[in-house]
Design an enzyme around this catalytic site. Structure first.
Site, PDB file in Angstrom:
ATOM      1  N   ASP A 134     -64.340  41.781  84.481  1.00  0.00           N
ATOM      2  CA  ASP A 134     -63.945  41.167  85.750  1.00  0.00           C
ATOM      3  C   ASP A 134     -64.736  39.895  86.010  1.00  0.00           C
ATOM      4  OD1 ASP A 134     -62.413  43.421  85.913  1.00  0.00           O
ATOM      5  OD2 ASP A 134     -63.619  44.392  87.457  1.00  0.00           O
ATOM      6  N   GLU A 164     -57.423  48.250  79.064  1.00  0.00           N
ATOM      7  CA  GLU A 164     -58.006  48.865  80.263  1.00  0.00           C
ATOM      8  C   GLU A 164     -59.063  49.892  79.909  1.00  0.00           C
ATOM      9  OE1 GLU A 164     -58.180  47.383  83.297  1.00  0.00           O
ATOM     10  OE2 GLU A 164     -55.995  47.358  83.119  1.00  0.00           O
ATOM     11  N   HIS A 165     -60.194  49.792  80.578  1.00  0.00           N
ATOM     12  CA  HIS A 165     -61.321  50.718  80.425  1.00  0.00           C
ATOM     13  C   HIS A 165     -61.994  50.623  79.060  1.00  0.00           C
ATOM     14  CE1 HIS A 165     -61.254  53.086  84.177  1.00  0.00           C
ATOM     15  NE2 HIS A 165     -59.953  52.888  84.158  1.00  0.00           N
ATOM     16  N   ARG A 208     -58.441  38.919  89.119  1.00  0.00           N
ATOM     17  CA  ARG A 208     -57.907  38.921  87.761  1.00  0.00           C
ATOM     18  C   ARG A 208     -56.834  39.981  87.591  1.00  0.00           C
ATOM     19  NH1 ARG A 208     -58.075  43.542  87.509  1.00  0.00           N
ATOM     20  NH2 ARG A 208     -59.815  44.943  87.026  1.00  0.00           N
ATOM     21  N   GLY A 250     -56.976  46.962  92.362  1.00  0.00           N
ATOM     22  CA  GLY A 250     -57.113  46.826  90.919  1.00  0.00           C
ATOM     23  C   GLY A 250     -57.061  45.395  90.430  1.00  0.00           C
ATOM     24  N   SER A 258     -59.612  43.212  91.217  1.00  0.00           N
ATOM     25  CA  SER A 258     -61.003  42.773  91.138  1.00  0.00           C
ATOM     26  C   SER A 258     -61.453  41.966  92.343  1.00  0.00           C
ATOM     27  CB  SER A 258     -61.226  41.964  89.848  1.00  0.00           C
ATOM     28  OG  SER A 258     -62.586  41.808  89.580  1.00  0.00           O
ATOM     29  N   SER A 259     -61.071  42.399  93.532  1.00  0.00           N
ATOM     30  CA  SER A 259     -61.531  41.716  94.742  1.00  0.00           C
ATOM     31  C   SER A 259     -63.039  41.822  94.900  1.00  0.00           C
ATOM     32  CB  SER A 259     -60.825  42.285  95.980  1.00  0.00           C
ATOM     33  OG  SER A 259     -61.088  43.677  96.124  1.00  0.00           O
ATOM     34  N   ASP A 307     -63.768  47.619  78.155  1.00  0.00           N
ATOM     35  CA  ASP A 307     -64.842  46.618  78.179  1.00  0.00           C
ATOM     36  C   ASP A 307     -66.211  47.273  78.179  1.00  0.00           C
ATOM     37  OD1 ASP A 307     -64.300  47.528  80.796  1.00  0.00           O
ATOM     38  OD2 ASP A 307     -64.945  45.643  81.722  1.00  0.00           O
TER      39      ASP A 307
END
Length: 461
Positions: free
Chosen positions: A191, A51-52, A45, A143, A145-146, A54
């Site tokens: 994610d 950012e940060h 994603r 960054g 989301s692997s 959630d």
């Protein structure tokens, strides 16, 4: 909502990924001397903004991307083991008893185990042995989301193996978010939610507790370009990420006490909880932060005194954080400001003629807040975002947890080619990376793609 195993969710492998999928199936057959029973995919994603926030309970606005994790798997009738392999032989193979999965250290296969375990614990059934092979195209530690894509693909595969076809996409996303705690991360669920709930051509405004989505149409005239700063950072490698989570948990509780919320121990875990309990708007929450949270660092002892809690209670709140001092004020400023930016970004996108200049300004503001208030940027990310702005981006910011990885830039479609060439010349060429290599691996347009699904297994000769 239909479960994940609804026949409508079984998809054909897209043409651009067919040779990759066929290669994975072929390697699986060579390794295990049998055909896979299932083939699944879960995408990475890009979070456009938010950012940060959630894990503080606030909405985010990500897209799922073409790059994904594919997993081929089959039941192993001869053992009660789970065997995990990778199409890339630089990743070690792993096997363990399927009823005795341990998480003593974090390896690449730990994320596969985490996804499986989250589903298996829910089912509480005696599972057969499993044989699994993974192939990933999401850049690692970038960054994008692997790791979460790996958890999600594994969980989807586990649901198939264990015949759990009742799970909705929202519910399995929530289970996957919980599963990542096996590997020591304490994210908020973005994610996993976008990996399962992504739709082609749309961003998703994702709300939490419970997970729910609203499709958002992006401006036709602009697109988003990902650029990797080439500094890798695993969320589970250290405690930087978990420290930020801890500071937000503590900040919400301290502010609740200062505001006189009597039942804060039972009901306040995040800033969003506090805002809801007090019927506050984000602006009112920001004003309360400025009035009641001091700018200097807080010590553990000071916070324990405010919360009237023991060391054990404090440790339970902060989890895997190793902080000795806590920057509650700056972290809260970022969270409240970023939550406001998400709402504003969505409102602009909903207009008949979205103001892309204003969207770009919000993206730039997000980066500066992440840099100055949240302290998750590094020199390479700052340099790369500035290069992107100078190359014509309307806005550019770091994406993901920070401390390395990728940037996301909003670029007019008509300017993409010149933008790409300039960024390559200024950032990648000095690092001896050719333009073809850069545009294949590190610098690419990111368009919203479909979320996780079961794939029809391609025939291979």
């Amino acid at each position: 909502m239909a479960g994940l195993l609804d026949p409508r969710d079984v998809a054909e492998v897209c043409e651009s990924e067919r040779s990759r999928a066929e290669g994975l199936v072929r390697q699986f057959e060579e390794r295990f001397e049998a055909k896979p029973d299932f083939l699944v995919r879960a995408p990475g994603r890009v979070n456009l903004i938010g950012e940060h926030v959630d894990y503080c309970g606030f909405p985010v606005l990500p897209i799922s991307i073409r790059q994904d994790v594919m997993i081929a798997g089959r039941k192993d009738p001869d053992t009660r083991d789970i065997t995990i392999t990778n199409s890339d032989d630089k990743f070690e193979e792993f096997s363990c008893p399927i009823r005795n999965i341990q998480f003593t250290e974090v390896k690449w296969y730990s994320y596969v185990l985490a996804g499986y375990q989250g589903i298996a614990e829910r089912m509480n059934t005696l599972a057969p042995g499993l044989q699994v092979m993974v192939d990933g195209s999401v850049p690692m530690s970038a960054g994008l989301s692997s790791s979460s894509a790996l958890v999600c693909a594994s969980a989807l595969l586990a649901a198939l193996f264990l015949n759990d076809n009742s799970l909705s996409r929202e519910r399995i996303a929530e289970l996957c978010a919980g599963s990542e705690r096996y590997v020591g991360t304490q994210g908020g669920g973005m994610d996993q939610a976008i990996s399962f709930l992504g739709v082609s051509g749309k961003a998703q405004l994702i709300n939490f507790n419970p997970v729910r989505c609203e499709p958002v149409t992006l401006p036709d005239c602009a697109t988003f370009v990902v650029a990797n700063c080439m500094v890798n950072k695993w969320k589970a490698d250290g405690t930087d990420f978990n420290n930020r989570v801890a500071e937000c948990k503590l900040g919400a509780r301290v502010l609740a006490v200062k505001l006189g919320v009597a039942s804060w121990r039972d009901h306040i875990k995040t800033y969003h909880d506090l805002m809801t309990a007090q019927s506050m708007e984000p602006g009112s929450l920001l004003a309360a932060v400025k009035e009641h949270i001091h700018r200097e660092h807080y010590t553990q002892e000071e916070i324990m005194e405010i919360l009237e809690c023991s060391k054990d209670e404090f440790a339970e709140i902060v989890g895997k954080s190793d902080n000795e001092v806590f920057r509650l004020y700056d972290r809260a400023l970022h969270i409240t400001g970023e939550a406001t930016r998400v709402a504003r970004f969505k409102d602009i996108c909903d207009q008949d003629t979205p103001d892309v200049q204003e969207l770009g300004r919000l993206v730039n503001e997000s980066h500066m807040s992440l840099k100055d208030k949240y302290n998750v940027s590094i020199k390479e990310l700052d340099d790369l975002t500035q290069i992107c702005r100078d190359a014509g981006a309307l806005g550019s910011r770091l994406v993901g947890a920070g401390f390395g990885g990728c940037t996301i830039s909003m670029v007019l479609k008509k300017d993409v080619e010149s933008f790409t060439n300039t960024v390559w010349r200024e950032y990648y060429k000095p690092r001896e990376i050719s333009l073809p290599e850069a545009t294949k691996k590190h610098l690419f347009v990111s368009s919203p793609c479909q979320g996780a699904c079961v794939l029809n297994i391609p025939h291979v000769s």
